[in-house]
Design a protein around this motif. Structure first.
Motif, PDB file in Angstrom:
ATOM      1  N   LEU A  56      35.396  25.395  46.619  1.00  0.00           N
ATOM      2  CA  LEU A  56      34.371  25.879  45.692  1.00  0.00           C
ATOM      3  C   LEU A  56      33.779  24.760  44.841  1.00  0.00           C
ATOM      4  O   LEU A  56      32.614  24.840  44.437  1.00  0.00           O
ATOM      5  CB  LEU A  56      34.970  26.960  44.777  1.00  0.00           C
ATOM      6  CG  LEU A  56      35.158  28.336  45.401  1.00  0.00           C
ATOM      7  CD1 LEU A  56      35.954  29.239  44.473  1.00  0.00           C
ATOM      8  CD2 LEU A  56      33.803  28.965  45.711  1.00  0.00           C
ATOM      9  N   VAL A  57      34.546  23.725  44.557  1.00  0.00           N
ATOM     10  CA  VAL A  57      34.057  22.651  43.688  1.00  0.00           C
ATOM     11  C   VAL A  57      32.784  21.992  44.227  1.00  0.00           C
ATOM     12  O   VAL A  57      31.807  21.824  43.485  1.00  0.00           O
ATOM     13  CB  VAL A  57      35.173  21.606  43.453  1.00  0.00           C
ATOM     14  CG1 VAL A  57      34.593  20.330  42.850  1.00  0.00           C
ATOM     15  CG2 VAL A  57      36.234  22.172  42.515  1.00  0.00           C
ATOM     16  N   PRO A  58      32.725  21.596  45.514  1.00  0.00           N
ATOM     17  CA  PRO A  58      31.462  20.990  45.994  1.00  0.00           C
ATOM     18  C   PRO A  58      30.267  21.936  45.921  1.00  0.00           C
ATOM     19  O   PRO A  58      29.147  21.497  45.629  1.00  0.00           O
ATOM     20  CB  PRO A  58      31.785  20.630  47.458  1.00  0.00           C
ATOM     21  CG  PRO A  58      33.268  20.559  47.521  1.00  0.00           C
ATOM     22  CD  PRO A  58      33.764  21.578  46.559  1.00  0.00           C
ATOM     23  N   ALA A  59      30.504  23.217  46.189  1.00  0.00           N
ATOM     24  CA  ALA A  59      29.396  24.171  46.131  1.00  0.00           C
ATOM     25  C   ALA A  59      28.865  24.312  44.718  1.00  0.00           C
ATOM     26  O   ALA A  59      27.645  24.393  44.501  1.00  0.00           O
ATOM     27  CB  ALA A  59      29.857  25.530  46.669  1.00  0.00           C
ATOM     28  N   LEU A  60      29.754  24.335  43.730  1.00  0.00           N
ATOM     29  CA  LEU A  60      29.308  24.450  42.339  1.00  0.00           C
ATOM     30  C   LEU A  60      28.708  23.141  41.840  1.00  0.00           C
ATOM     31  O   LEU A  60      27.774  23.147  41.039  1.00  0.00           O
ATOM     32  CB  LEU A  60      30.493  24.860  41.459  1.00  0.00           C
ATOM     33  CG  LEU A  60      31.005  26.286  41.677  1.00  0.00           C
ATOM     34  CD1 LEU A  60      32.293  26.525  40.907  1.00  0.00           C
ATOM     35  CD2 LEU A  60      29.952  27.306  41.259  1.00  0.00           C
ATOM     36  N   VAL A 117      24.302  31.456  39.157  1.00  0.00           N
ATOM     37  CA  VAL A 117      25.420  30.634  39.624  1.00  0.00           C
ATOM     38  C   VAL A 117      26.066  31.234  40.866  1.00  0.00           C
ATOM     39  O   VAL A 117      26.245  30.544  41.889  1.00  0.00           O
ATOM     40  CB  VAL A 117      26.456  30.449  38.498  1.00  0.00           C
ATOM     41  CG1 VAL A 117      27.659  29.666  39.017  1.00  0.00           C
ATOM     42  CG2 VAL A 117      25.830  29.727  37.315  1.00  0.00           C
ATOM     43  N   ILE A 118      26.423  32.504  40.786  1.00  0.00           N
ATOM     44  CA  ILE A 118      27.144  33.115  41.917  1.00  0.00           C
ATOM     45  C   ILE A 118      26.291  33.143  43.188  1.00  0.00           C
ATOM     46  O   ILE A 118      26.777  32.768  44.265  1.00  0.00           O
ATOM     47  CB  ILE A 118      27.638  34.526  41.533  1.00  0.00           C
ATOM     48  CG1 ILE A 118      28.731  34.410  40.461  1.00  0.00           C
ATOM     49  CG2 ILE A 118      28.160  35.271  42.758  1.00  0.00           C
ATOM     50  CD1 ILE A 118      29.290  35.739  40.013  1.00  0.00           C
ATOM     51  N   PRO A 119      25.013  33.564  43.145  1.00  0.00           N
ATOM     52  CA  PRO A 119      24.217  33.517  44.385  1.00  0.00           C
ATOM     53  C   PRO A 119      24.061  32.115  44.959  1.00  0.00           C
ATOM     54  O   PRO A 119      24.106  31.936  46.178  1.00  0.00           O
ATOM     55  CB  PRO A 119      22.868  34.104  43.954  1.00  0.00           C
ATOM     56  CG  PRO A 119      23.174  34.951  42.771  1.00  0.00           C
ATOM     57  CD  PRO A 119      24.264  34.240  42.054  1.00  0.00           C
ATOM     58  N   MET A 120      23.885  31.118  44.107  1.00  0.00           N
ATOM     59  CA  MET A 120      23.704  29.764  44.620  1.00  0.00           C
ATOM     60  C   MET A 120      25.016  29.163  45.124  1.00  0.00           C
ATOM     61  O   MET A 120      25.017  28.219  45.918  1.00  0.00           O
ATOM     62  CB  MET A 120      23.098  28.865  43.539  1.00  0.00           C
ATOM     63  CG  MET A 120      21.695  29.269  43.129  1.00  0.00           C
ATOM     64  SD  MET A 120      20.908  28.088  42.001  1.00  0.00           S
ATOM     65  CE  MET A 120      20.617  26.726  43.102  1.00  0.00           C
ATOM     66  N   ALA A 121      26.146  29.713  44.675  1.00  0.00           N
ATOM     67  CA  ALA A 121      27.454  29.251  45.154  1.00  0.00           C
ATOM     68  C   ALA A 121      27.935  30.052  46.357  1.00  0.00           C
ATOM     69  O   ALA A 121      29.093  29.892  46.776  1.00  0.00           O
ATOM     70  CB  ALA A 121      28.480  29.343  44.029  1.00  0.00           C
ATOM     71  N   GLY A 149      29.809  28.266  49.274  1.00  0.00           N
ATOM     72  CA  GLY A 149      31.179  27.910  48.930  1.00  0.00           C
ATOM     73  C   GLY A 149      32.089  29.106  48.883  1.00  0.00           C
ATOM     74  O   GLY A 149      33.258  29.032  49.293  1.00  0.00           O
ATOM     75  N   LEU A 150      31.600  30.229  48.384  1.00  0.00           N
ATOM     76  CA  LEU A 150      32.403  31.447  48.342  1.00  0.00           C
ATOM     77  C   LEU A 150      32.761  31.913  49.752  1.00  0.00           C
ATOM     78  O   LEU A 150      33.898  32.320  50.015  1.00  0.00           O
ATOM     79  CB  LEU A 150      31.640  32.545  47.596  1.00  0.00           C
ATOM     80  CG  LEU A 150      31.510  32.377  46.080  1.00  0.00           C
ATOM     81  CD1 LEU A 150      30.517  33.388  45.519  1.00  0.00           C
ATOM     82  CD2 LEU A 150      32.864  32.533  45.410  1.00  0.00           C
ATOM     83  N   ILE A 151      31.785  31.843  50.651  1.00  0.00           N
ATOM     84  CA  ILE A 151      32.045  32.254  52.032  1.00  0.00           C
ATOM     85  C   ILE A 151      33.036  31.304  52.691  1.00  0.00           C
ATOM     86  O   ILE A 151      33.992  31.730  53.349  1.00  0.00           O
ATOM     87  CB  ILE A 151      30.730  32.313  52.828  1.00  0.00           C
ATOM     88  CG1 ILE A 151      29.832  33.415  52.271  1.00  0.00           C
ATOM     89  CG2 ILE A 151      31.005  32.560  54.308  1.00  0.00           C
ATOM     90  CD1 ILE A 151      28.444  33.428  52.863  1.00  0.00           C
ATOM     91  N   GLY A 152      32.831  29.999  52.508  1.00  0.00           N
ATOM     92  CA  GLY A 152      33.742  29.035  53.101  1.00  0.00           C
ATOM     93  C   GLY A 152      35.158  29.181  52.581  1.00  0.00           C
ATOM     94  O   GLY A 152      36.129  29.151  53.350  1.00  0.00           O
ATOM     95  N   ALA A 153      35.310  29.334  51.263  1.00  0.00           N
ATOM     96  CA  ALA A 153      36.637  29.500  50.682  1.00  0.00           C
ATOM     97  C   ALA A 153      37.299  30.784  51.174  1.00  0.00           C
ATOM     98  O   ALA A 153      38.496  30.797  51.488  1.00  0.00           O
ATOM     99  CB  ALA A 153      36.536  29.510  49.157  1.00  0.00           C
TER     100      ALA A 153
END
Length: 308
Positions: A191-195, A221-225, A228-232
């Motif tokens: 999640l860190v790189p996505a944020l 924030v949540i839509p743009m991340a 990362g949410l999907i990958g995590a």
């Protein structure tokens, strides 16, 4: 437009490299760099081929060797025995719970790492994040045996407050708890790189237009991340789905996951055909779920990237 001497030198070096290093050599270099990854994928494919082969042979109980004839007996055994359905359902439920809890806990932690203005706080969070990687999963599982045991820290604290002790070990919640603690660093790292890729100016612009911080967090924030949410989620789900140590140690044989059933088939009842069949069911089911997630979330993910 005049360029500094360093930029002119860089352009000259690039032009010389294009002449001296033809396109064919560049393609060969690219394939050479891909060779290790292709080798690992090839080994994996070969291993899966052997597993498919074993799964199609029934165990001969007179010799305890696999029969030469091909059959679907092992898969039929999985369908006929309710215990495998229960273990598979327990595994899927555990993977979903661990994924949801891990991602929910990892998101604010990762956000704090990216947005904290204090370098000291960021370093402390990073040290706390990487420290668990220096301790193996089995060691951590046995550590939780000490903490959650009948005479462990939790029950000692309850007894000290005059409360009755509780059985925390060898239960399904204990397995989920141990898996969340193990999977949390993986979710944070993804999640860190996505944020970090989200410009802080986007949040400031939203707040300057009158949006509260909670609205900015939910709608910006949540839509743009989302990538990362999907990958995590995918990584934590697949790792949990195939985990062996935590369910085996913290479950105590009462909350086994499918990996434990595969291990028992290979090493306890000496039936590699059944173990291979269970492995292929697990691989197929996990692949279908992950493919479904990417199929459903793929369009939204591309949309968020395009918006950026």
């Amino acid at each position: 437009m005049k360029y500094p001497i360093s930029w002119r030198l860089l352009d000259a070096l690039e032009a010389a490299a294009a002449v001296l290093w033809p396109a064919r050599m560049r393609r060969l270099t690219a394939w050479a760099l891909l060779a290790p990854a292709l080798f690992l994928v090839g080994v994996l494919v070969i291993g899966l081929g052997y597993m498919v082969e074993y799964s199609l042979h029934e165990l001969d109980l007179s010799t305890y060797r696999l029969k030469e004839a091909y059959s679907l007996t092992n898969y039929q055994t999985i369908l006929d025995r309710p215990v495998y359905a229960r273990v598979l359902g327990r595994t899927l439920l555990g993977a979903v719970l661990v994924t949801a809890i891990s991602v929910a806990l990892a998101f604010p932690y990762a956000y704090a790492i990216v947005r904290t203005p204090s370098a000291m706080v960021r370093k402390a969070l990073l040290v706390a994040l990487f420290l668990p990687f220096f301790i193996g999963q089995v060691v951590r599982a046995y550590g939780w045996l000490i903490v959650l045991g009948r005479e462990g820290l939790v029950n000692s604290a309850l007894a000290g407050m005059g409360l009755p002790t509780v059985d925390l070990l060898f239960t399904y919640p204990a397995v989920i708890f141990g898996l969340v603690q193990y999977m949390l660093p993986f979710a944070i790292l993804l999640l860190v790189p996505a944020l970090a890729a989200i410009p802080e100016d986007m949040e400031l612009a939203s707040e300057s237009l009158g949006a509260r911080w909670t609205s900015t967090f939910r709608h910006v924030v949540i839509p743009m991340a989302k990538p990362g949410l999907i990958g995590a989620s995918v990584v934590v789900f697949t790792l949990t789905l195939t985990d062996f140590a935590m369910p085996e140690i913290l479950g105590g044989g009462t909350s086994d996951f499918i990996a434990s059933a595969i291990y028992d088939s290979f090493f306890q009842i000496s039936n590699p055909g059944l173990g291979a069949a269970l492995s292929m069911v697990l691989v197929t089911l996990g692949s279908l779920i992950v493919a479904g997630v990417f199929l459903v979330a793929g369009t939204g993910t591309l949309g968020v990237r395009g918006a950026k």
